[in-house]
Design an enzyme around this catalytic site. Structure first.
Site, short mmCIF file in Angstrom:
data_model
loop_
_atom_site.label_atom_id
_atom_site.label_comp_id
_atom_site.label_asym_id
_atom_site.label_seq_id
_atom_site.Cartn_x
_atom_site.Cartn_y
_atom_site.Cartn_z
N HIS A 127 0.82 -1.23 0.00
CA HIS A 127 0.00 0.00 0.00
C HIS A 127 0.85 1.27 0.00
O HIS A 127 0.32 2.37 -0.18
CB HIS A 127 -0.91 0.05 1.23
CG HIS A 127 -1.95 -1.03 1.26
ND1 HIS A 127 -2.82 -1.25 0.22
CD2 HIS A 127 -2.25 -1.97 2.21
CE1 HIS A 127 -3.62 -2.27 0.53
NE2 HIS A 127 -3.29 -2.72 1.73
N HIS A 166 -6.43 -7.18 0.00
CA HIS A 166 -6.55 -5.76 -0.31
C HIS A 166 -5.80 -5.44 -1.60
O HIS A 166 -4.74 -6.02 -1.87
CB HIS A 166 -5.95 -4.91 0.83
CG HIS A 166 -6.58 -5.18 2.16
ND1 HIS A 166 -6.12 -6.17 3.01
CD2 HIS A 166 -7.63 -4.59 2.79
CE1 HIS A 166 -6.87 -6.17 4.12
NE2 HIS A 166 -7.79 -5.22 4.00
ZN LIG Z 1 -4.26 -7.17 3.04
#
Ligand SMILES: [Zn+2]
Length: 351
Positions: A127, A166
Site C-alpha cells: 500500500h 486488499h
Molecule cells: Zn491485506
C-alpha cells in the site's frame, strides 16, 4: 539448492499500536510453527538475516523527503501517518531491512545461491505510495525488488502477482505506465474493502496499457473463483508476457477466517495458488520466484499458510488442513463477468 526464508529480529520491534492487527506475533508465531514441524534444516530450508536497503535502492520508488519523514518520526520516538499507520522508534530501521531483505532475496535467486525465497517481513509494503505511508506500509518492498531486478540485474520482464485480500495500490501506481513490470492483483472488490482502488478497468496507461490487471473479487469469493482466475487470466498472461522473474505479494488475509476481510479462500485454495505459481515460475522464469509477506491477521491461518508456502517452495509434501468454505453462485457469476471484461480489455495484448 534450497529455499531461503528472510527474517530479521528488527521486524518484530516495529509496533503500530497496542492490539493493532498488524502485530509482531504474525511473524514470530509463523516462524515457530514452521520450525516446530521440522521444516528448517541445512539441506532444504535455511534462515537468512538480511541487511538494510540503501537510500539509492529505495529512491527510484519513493520521494527522499518522505523517507526522511519516516526517519525523523522514528528517531523522535514515534508519530502517525494515518490513523492506523504509525511509527515507533524501530519502524525506519525495520522498513529498511524489509526492503533490503527483498533485494537480497532476488539477488540470491539470480546468483543461484537459492532456488526461491520467502521474505517473512514487517512492515508490509504494497500500500506504500511514492510519497506516503498507507495501510500499515511504509516502503514498497516488492516494488523496490522489482526495480532492482530491472535496473541493476538487467532483467527485462518482471511479473508481480498480488493475492493479498486488499488491492496493492502502491505497486499498481509504481508501474502503471510501464510494460516491463506486469502487476496482477486478486483482491476483494474495492467498493467493499480498503483501499477502494483496483477496478478491472484500471489496466495501465501509455506503454503500460495491458500490463496492470485487477481481478476484483465479490465478497465471499473462494477457491473456485480463484482457480477460474488462474485458468482464464493468469495462465494465459504468463504465456504471453513470459516473465523472467515472478514476485508474489502474499497476503494471507484472503482466507475466510481473516478478521479484516470477507473473502472465502481455504488453506487448500492457497495451496492450489502456490502450486500453480510455482509451476508457472519453473516453466517461464527458470523457477525464479520470491514471495513477500503482506497482510494476514488470523494468527492460526498465518501459521498454516506460511508452512504450506515453505513446503511448496522447498518441494516437501504439503500438509493438508481440513477447513472448508462454499462460495455463493453470486460470487462465481461476478468472477465470470470480471474475467470476460478483462479479456475484452486485454484483447490484442494478451488474448
Ligand atoms: Zn491485506
Amino acid at each position: 539448492m534450497n529455499t531461503e526464508i528472510f527474517f530479521h529480529d528488527i521486524f518484530t520491534k516495529h509496533i503500530l499500536s497496542p492490539s493493532h492487527p498488524e502485530s509482531p506475533e504474525r511473524l514470530t508465531a509463523s516462524l515457530e510453527f514452521i520450525k516446530k514441524e521440522g521444516n528448517i534444516d541445512e539441506d532444504m530450508v535455511s534462515l537468512v538475516t538480511p541487511t538494510p536497503a540503501s537510500i539509492d535502492e529505495i529512491s527510484p520508488l519513493h520521494d527522499i523527503e518522505y523517507i526522511e519523514q519516516v526517519k525523523r518520526k522514528s528517531e523522535g520516538g514515534g508519530g502517525y501517518f494515518t490513523l492506523d499507520t504509525s511509527v515507533n522508534s524501530y519502524t525506519y530501521d525495520a522498513a529498511l531491512h524489509a526492503a533490503g531483505a527483498g533485494i537480497m532475496a532476488v539477488d540470491h535467486v539470480m546468483d543461484g545461491e537459492t532456488k526461491n525465497a520467502f521474505v517473512l517481513c514487517r512492515p508490509p509494503g504494497h500500500h506504500a505510495e511514492r510519497d506516503r505511508a498507507f495501510g500499515f506500509c511504509f516502503i514498497n518492498n516488492i516494488a523496490v525488488a522489482a526495480q532492482h531486478l530491472i535496473s541493476i540485474r538487467g532483467v527485462d520482464r518482471v511479473m508481480i502477482i498480488d493475492y493479498d485480500a486488499h488491492h496493492g495500490n502502491g505497486t499498481q501506481n509504481a508501474f502503471y505506465e510501464r510494460s516491463d513490470v506486469l502487476y496482477v492483483g486478486l483482491h476483494q472488490d474495492g467498493r467493499t474493502l480498503f483501499p477502494g482502488s483496483g477496478k478491472p478497468s484500471e489496466v495501465g496507461s501509455g506503454d503500460g496499457r495491458g500490463y496492470n490487471i485487477n481481478i476484483a473479487m465479490y465478497p465471499g469469493a473462494g477457491d473456485e473463483s480463484y482457480a477460474l482466475a488462474f485458468d482464464e487470466i493468469i495462465a494465459p498472461v504468463v504465456e504471453s508476457f513470459k516473465p523472467e522473474f515472478i514476485l508474489i505479494s502474499s497476503g494471507f488475509d484472503a482466507h475466510f477466517m481473516d478478521p479484516l476481510t470477507t473473502l472465502g479462500l481455504t488453506t487448500s485454495g492457497f495451496a492450489m495458488m502456490n502450486s500453480r505459481i510455482h509451476e508457472m515460475a519453473k516453466r517461464s522464469s527458470q523457477g525464479r520466484l520470491v514471495y513477500f509477506l503482506e497482510g494476514g491477521y488470523n494468527i492460526e491461518v498465518m501459521q498454516k499458510e506460511s508452512l504450506n508456502l515453505i513446503e511448496e517452495l522447498s518441494g516437501r509434501p504439503i500438509t493438508l488442513f481440513a477447513d472448508s468454505y462454499s462460495e455463493s453462485d453470486t460470487s462465481m457469476a461476478h468472477t465470470r463477468r470480471v474475467i470476460e471484461l478483462l479479456k475484452t480489455e486485454l484483447k490484442g495484448i494478451h488474448f
